[in-house]
Design a protein around this motif. Structure first.
Motif, PDB file in Angstrom:
ATOM      1  N   ILE A   5       0.829  -1.206   0.000  1.00 35.93           N
ATOM      2  CA  ILE A   5       0.000   0.000   0.000  1.00 35.93           C
ATOM      3  C   ILE A   5       0.863   1.256   0.000  1.00 35.93           C
ATOM      4  O   ILE A   5       0.561   2.242  -0.675  1.00 35.93           O
ATOM      5  N   ASN A  16      -7.552   2.822   1.731  1.00 32.80           N
ATOM      6  CA  ASN A  16      -7.158   1.560   2.345  1.00 32.80           C
ATOM      7  C   ASN A  16      -6.857   1.777   3.824  1.00 32.80           C
ATOM      8  O   ASN A  16      -6.214   2.767   4.193  1.00 32.80           O
ATOM      9  N   TYR A  44      -5.872   4.503  -3.006  1.00 31.39           N
ATOM     10  CA  TYR A  44      -4.966   3.908  -2.030  1.00 31.39           C
ATOM     11  C   TYR A  44      -5.135   4.534  -0.652  1.00 31.39           C
ATOM     12  O   TYR A  44      -4.902   3.880   0.368  1.00 31.39           O
TER      13      TYR A  44
END
Length: 517
Positions: A139, A173, A170
């Motif tokens: 990530i 996340n 992203y």
């Protein structure tokens, strides 16, 4: 008339109890109870199937840890699961500075649970720390911490190493949830912080009773809308039947990850509903190509042709549909299999491929699995099926964290695991299959696939990007580094007295949205 003292005492006691009950009803007392008592339910109890290892976003190892973390921590942005839009959270606004940089403007009214104010320094600290956290390296890898620039207390710029189209995706996340720099440093170690988490979320950490429960309490200083329920209790009930029975008898309010048998048990329940929504999860069996027999694509294809996955995955997982590859149908870049890529059961074809690869007499294989009844059931069925084509497979059950360590070290021949995409973007899958990526635990390598993911990573045109991902899916279905088993739905059991379960495709539902009917 003469009244006995004992009778008079009982009458007075009853009057006092009635008066107290009336006062409690008027004041909205905090004891739990049904509506017939006039008491206000102040606690929501959720039962999970496994205890988290740590409550620390970049170091979490399991879905249950992620689910607890989103109650405690928040990110710069969040995904609105009702609309599918990325919306402000700790950052109230942002703008693109150049192809590599986005400037974020933080809210000025956010405080961590330890009382410290959220500043740009906490955001920088979170991303610096994430960059060296092995569990979620995939990530943080696109971000370039050398480009992080604090403009002022409430303004920060985050940069990427290259043009990166899914920048904001992203940031939804939960590995990127913002932690308190003060709290992490005061804890002295990641391990201590992971048992005493400090975030900015609607619920704050109270205690963790190992093997039993995690207790959270409403953050009365929360910058957003306060949850209805004052307390949130996360209980660990590993046995599926016990978890479902606890829901049915009112001992818990929400049951996480119902198994097939328990879904049948609760069907038609007078007290509970089954709540289902599509997820980003794939159950799969990974084949480590460092183990010589599995390095031959013909062997991997033979192993898939040996399986009746329609029946097997229905028995093991119950919900969802048989997976036709790693990418779930509700990911926007998904494409169905090309002609000739349908892998129905064909034992004769499987045997012919084994013979062609030089393994007519089969080989020994160990399938590693964690202590999960669904995956264990699937592993036993895989072993039985592969015996038909000469593979002598045995199942090895390993504690989850140990299995994760073995996977990272490349010490497994085959293992069953679940993969949850970190967002609606094909780049999350590249992390698992690109040759030099730390998350590629199975020694798989295909230069053509690497190039496709590299091209997609810097392509700003969504249609062109998804074209690259379509080609990548074709290769993955041919190469079979995973035997993708099942696209699973997210299944919860929930008390009929509640509504508002957050339909998060990654299984990380925010329980602050749950309300009484």
């Amino acid at each position: 008339m003469k009244v006995h003292k004992r009778v008079l005492t009982l009458v007075l006691a009853l009057v006092m109890l009635l008066a107290l009950a009336a006062c409690g009803g008027e004041s909205g007392g905090e004891e739990t109870g049904g509506p017939e008592t006039g008491e206000v339910k102040d606690t929501i109890t959720v039962a999970v199937n496994a205890e988290p290892s740590v409550l620390d976003p970049p170091n979490q190892q399991s879905a249950t840890a992620g689910m607890v973390n989103v109650q405690i921590f928040e990110g710069l942005v969040r995904l609105d699961n009702e609309t599918g839009e990325i919306v402000p959270c700790l950052a109230e606004s942002w703008e693109q500075i150049d192809d590599y940089t986005i400037r974020f403007h933080l809210r000025d009214d956010v405080y961590f649970h330890d009382g410290s104010k959220l500043t740009a320094e906490d955001v920088k600290f979170t991303f610096d720390r994430g960059a060296v956290a092995p569990m979620k390296a995939m990530i943080f890898e696109p971000f370039d911490t050398s480009k992080t620039k604090i403009i002022d207390e409430n303004t920060i710029e985050l940069g990427t190493k290259d043009v990166f189209p899914p920048f904001l995706t992203y940031l939804t996340n939960n590995a990127t949830l913002i932690v308190s720099k003060n709290a992490v440093e005061a804890a002295g170690s990641d391990e201590v912080f992971g048992r005493n988490p400090v975030g900015t979320g609607a619920y704050k950490f109270v205690e963790w009773i190992a093997g039993d429960r995690i207790v959270l309490e409403r953050n009365e200083e929360y910058w957003g809308e306060l949850p209805e329920f004052k307390n949130l209790v996360i209980r660990t009930i590993t046995d599926d039947t016990t978890r479902a029975m606890a829901l049915e008898n009112g001992e818990i309010d929400i049951a996480y990850k119902l198994a097939p048998a328990q879904m049948e048990m609760l069907a038609g329940s007078e007290t509970s509903d089954i709540v289902s929504f599509p997820g980003y999860a794939t159950e799969y069996c990974a084949l480590n190509e460092a183990y010589e027999p599995l390095s031959d694509v013909r062997v991997r294809q033979a192993m898939r042709y040996a399986l009746d996955l329609d029946t097997m995955t229905e028995i093991a997982f119950g919900n969802g549909v048989v997976a036709d590859g790693p990418v779930m149908p509700n990911i926007s870049c998904y494409v169905p299999p090309a002609e000739g890529q349908e892998y129905g059961q064909d034992i004769e074809k499987a045997k012919a491929l084994m013979k062609e690869a030089g393994y007519e007499n089969g080989f020994d294989l160990t399938i590693a699995v964690n202590e999960n009844i669904q995956r264990s059931t699937m592993a036993e069925m895989l072993a039985n099926s592969w015996k038909e084509i000469g593979i002598n497979a045995t199942v090895q059950t390993i504690e989850f964290s140990t299995l994760v360590e073995d996977m990272y070290a490349g010490n497994t021949q085959a293992f069953i695991m679940g993969f949850t995409a970190g967002g609606d973007d094909g780049s999350f899958f590249g992390d698992m299959f690109m040759t030099d990526n730390d998350s590629n635990w199975i020694a798989y390598s295909n230069p053509e696939l690497d190039e496709l993911f590299e091209l997609a990573a810097v392509e700003m045109d969504p249609e062109v990007r998804n074209g690259y991902y379509a080609e990548a899916q074709y290769i993955l279905r041919e190469d079979m580094p995973w035997i993708s088993l099942r696209f699973t739905d997210n299944i919860f059991g929930m008390s009929k007295e509640l509504t508002g379960l957050d339909p998060d495709p990654e299984f990380y539902c925010e329980f602050r949205f749950v309300k009484s009917r």
